[in-house]
Design an enzyme around this catalytic site. Structure first.
Site, mmCIF file in Angstrom:
data_model
loop_
_atom_site.group_PDB
_atom_site.id
_atom_site.type_symbol
_atom_site.label_atom_id
_atom_site.label_comp_id
_atom_site.label_asym_id
_atom_site.label_seq_id
_atom_site.Cartn_x
_atom_site.Cartn_y
_atom_site.Cartn_z
ATOM 1 N N ASP A 200 0.865 -1.189 0.000
ATOM 2 C CA ASP A 200 0.000 0.000 0.000
ATOM 3 C C ASP A 200 0.896 1.232 0.000
ATOM 4 O O ASP A 200 2.123 1.124 -0.145
ATOM 5 C CB ASP A 200 -0.963 -0.025 1.211
ATOM 6 C CG ASP A 200 -2.317 0.577 0.847
ATOM 7 O OD1 ASP A 200 -2.335 1.770 0.469
ATOM 8 O OD2 ASP A 200 -3.337 -0.118 0.920
ATOM 9 N N HIS A 274 -3.162 2.919 -4.477
ATOM 10 C CA HIS A 274 -2.535 2.427 -3.236
ATOM 11 C C HIS A 274 -1.094 1.977 -3.491
ATOM 12 O O HIS A 274 -0.619 1.033 -2.852
ATOM 13 C CB HIS A 274 -3.354 1.272 -2.637
ATOM 14 C CG HIS A 274 -4.661 1.720 -2.053
ATOM 15 N ND1 HIS A 274 -4.771 2.275 -0.804
ATOM 16 C CD2 HIS A 274 -5.923 1.703 -2.558
ATOM 17 C CE1 HIS A 274 -6.054 2.577 -0.555
ATOM 18 N NE2 HIS A 274 -6.768 2.245 -1.613
ATOM 19 N N GLU A 352 -10.082 2.159 -5.316
ATOM 20 C CA GLU A 352 -9.813 3.562 -4.975
ATOM 21 C C GLU A 352 -8.660 4.175 -5.762
ATOM 22 O O GLU A 352 -7.875 4.951 -5.214
ATOM 23 C CB GLU A 352 -9.532 3.683 -3.466
ATOM 24 C CG GLU A 352 -10.702 3.200 -2.617
ATOM 25 C CD GLU A 352 -10.422 3.238 -1.115
ATOM 26 O OE1 GLU A 352 -11.357 3.457 -0.362
ATOM 27 O OE2 GLU A 352 -9.256 3.020 -0.702
#
Ligand code: ACM
Length: 634
Positions: A200, A274, A352
């Site tokens: 991440d 990420h 995302e």
């Protein structure tokens, strides 16, 4: 009460009906449990009858029984006719039990566990251990306990095959030993899948040969504590020594440890969003000039969520779908991940991913023109399809978060549904394999009690909400639902004790939702069992949240705009006492019976729950300003 503080006297000495322990406290609830006559008491010399292919299960059982009881345990083959505990692999498979089911028979003279596979024996052992007094959880000898259990016949098998927990080891790093500790707790509840979120913005946690900077640079940031997400940007002089990674040997060791306990490990490499740790390590993977000045995130703000999803990135944390080097990079990574992890799926993230840097990129514009991509979402669609091909070329199945459905979903993709069950339902109907982990019930990073007693996060999932999880919701095609899992994100989880606190008891709720028949789920019975398991976890020294005992505090306004407080509890049988005079309430204070209006000049409310004469919840202290906010606009 807090975990680590035994409250056994509360339960044992109490006459309140709702606090009386259920007769059996097996979590997850078995398919069928029949109480028969008599009881079984462990003899001084325990004889286990087994065969060599059950070696791990036998060693596990021996360790669990011998440490707290101090009894001598001998092991023999089945050729010896009599024993204390007999483990049997069915010579002809019993179709009801499947790969993981078991039959457990406790009679006054003997315990027999039968299963088709060793996994079933292991789960039979877990149920058996939960029949013994709670002291069986002790990691040291306990004197003075009669190791007696009621006679039962249990037939049990899981509702779904994928019963998982996701552990985010990227936001904060957890050592190999801590991951093993996490596995130890999860297998008690018959979970069989550990999803490791390995990469991440805050860290890349997996050694990749030939890409040394991923772990030399990408695994390290600056240690900060407080409200993660609001930290100051680290200065150049702050040491980047916080973090860590797993070597490939570490991973092999973890896989073996998990596999011995019938747990598969699903690796997740989260791309194209990420991905700041990867971009910082190899800035050429970004579409954005200046990426070489980026640093691995230490909890400073890098996304603007004010406009909703996708977030607006303040630094470009994405891999560049228009850059061929990205696919070569991913080929190297996926080749090694595929070789290392025996599990059939590789999770490639996909959640995302911000689009604002892609929108500005000439390379992306050229890609869109060349490939006929109509909008920026199709850019991610293009990326996902290429990544799917790489994953499949290594003999693995591709899985992603449900955002991969936003564009044309790759043909063979499995979907992990997180934003809402509707995505999983839709994917299953489109004949994609689905794992359900909707945030509304399954997100273990969200608060489980009042914000004043929890690490603050943007939302809550109380135990009752987690218990509502149904891995096969109405409208889904059950044939494509593989199962479900809880997800522990660790932005606000700084250590393994907090990881446990966030996981339990909601992990019990998820375990029961994925294992037990839907019609066997019963909230009142479940919460009675939860309390018993708290005592077990006290003895096992596993942390859990006692939030089910805390008051639930809501505020609203009267017709004339005064603030009114409503107090409830998640479990039955608790009384609530409160004060507005800044002193600590006990059971001689006003007892809550109906909504109360906040007295004019009060500046705080204090609230506590009791069961009978015993304080049981944590004392909540809530500022009147906060209650005003909870009540909403005047
Ligand atoms: C997710 O929670 N972003 C999968």
């Amino acid at each position: 009460m807090g975990s680590g503080t035994s409250n056994s006297s509360v339960i044992d000495s109490n006459t309140n009906f709702t606090s009386r322990p259920p007769e059996f406290s097996i979590i997850p609830e078995p398919v069928s449990l029949l109480k028969t006559n008599g009881s079984f008491t462990l003899p001084d010399k325990i004889v286990v009858l087994a065969t060599p292919e059950m070696k791990f299960v036998v060693d596990y059982l021996k360790e669990k029984l011998s440490i707290p009881t101090g009894k001598f345990i001998a092991e023999f083959a089945h050729t010896q006719a009599t024993g204390t505990i007999r483990l049997v692999l069915n010579p002809r498979p019993d179709a009801t039990l499947g790969n993981e089911g078991y039959h457990l028979s406790v009679t006054p003279t003997m315990i027999i566990i039968k299963a088709n596979q060793a996994a079933g024996l292991f789960y039979g052992v877990q149920s058996l251990l939960q029949l013994f007094p709670k002291e069986i959880e002790s990691k040291e000898l306990v004197e003075g306990v009669t190791w007696k259990i009621p006679c039962v016949e249990v037939t049990d098998y899981p509702r779904v095959a994928w019963r998982g927990l996701m552990f985010d080891v990227a936001r904060h790093f957890f050592t190999k030993q801590e991951v093993k500790q996490y596995i130890d707790a999860m297998v008690r509840y018959k979970f069989n899948l550990l999803h490791l979120h390995l990469t991440d913005d805050e860290g890349w946690r997996l050694e990749i040969k030939g890409l040394p900077k991923l772990t030399e640079v990408g695994a390290w940031n600056v240690k900060k504590v407080g409200d993660f997400g609001t930290f100051s940007t680290p200065g150049a002089d702050e040491p980047r020594t916080y973090g860590g990674f797993y070597t490939q040997d570490d991973v092999r060791e973890l896989i073996k440890y998990a596999k011995d306990r019938f747990v598969d490990i699903l690796p997740e490499i989260d791309v194209p969003g990420h991905s700041l740790a990867a971009v910082v390590s190899y800035p050429e993977l970004s579409c954005t000039p200046g990426a070489e000045t980026y640093r691995v995130r230490s909890g400073e703000r890098i996304m603007d969520w004010s406009k909703g999803a996708p977030p607006i990135a303040l630094v470009d944390n994405t891999l560049c779908p228009a850059n061929e080097k990205v696919y070569a990079f991913l080929d190297t990574v996926i080749t090694q991940v595929a070789a290392l992890f025996p599990f059939e799926y590789i999770h490639m993230g996909g959640d995302e991913a911000p689009i604002n840097y892609w929108q500005k990129s000439e390379a992306i514009k050229a890609l869109m023109l060349r490939e006929g991509l109509k909008d920026i979402h199709q850019v991610q669609g293009y990326f996902e399809k290429r990544v799917e091909k790489i994953v499949e070329s290594k003999g693995k199945k591709f899985m992603g978060w449900d955002e991969i459905m936003e564009s044309d979903i790759p043909t063979g993709a499995a979907v992990m549904s997180w934003r809402s069950p509707k995505f999983g339902i839709e994917a299953s109907r489109a004949k994609h394999e689905v794992v359900m982990s909707p945030q509304g019930t399954n997100y273990l990073d969200l608060m489980q009690g009042d914000v004043t007693s929890e690490s603050k996060v943007y939302n809550s999932v109380r135990l009752g909400k987690a218990y509502e999880f149904d891995p096969i919701p109405a409208g889904a095609d059950p044939k494509y639902i593989k199962g479900g899992q809880g997800n522990l994100w660790t932005e606000q989880v700084y250590n393994i004790r907090q990881a446990e606190y966030m996981t339990w008891p909601r992990g019990y709720a998820i375990a029961e939702s994925v294992w037990s028949p839907k019609e066997k789920k019963n909230w009142t019975n479940f919460t009675g069992k939860v309390e018993q398991h708290f005592h077990r976890m006290d003895i096992a020294e596993t942390k859990y949240s006692p939030a089910i005992y805390d008051p639930i505090v809501k505020a609203s306004r009267t017709a004339d705009k005064q603030v009114m407080v409503e107090l409830t509890t998640e479990i039955d049988g608790l009384d609530i006492y409160y004060s507005f005079d800044n002193s600590t309430p006990d059971r001689f204070y006003p007892k809550y019976t109906e909504k109360v209006v906040i007295p004019k000049d009060a500046n705080q409310m204090r609230v506590i729950t009791y069961r009978g004469k015993q304080a049981i919840g944590r004392l909540l202290t809530i500022a009147v300003d906060d209650l005003n906010k909870r009540a909403g606009k005047r």
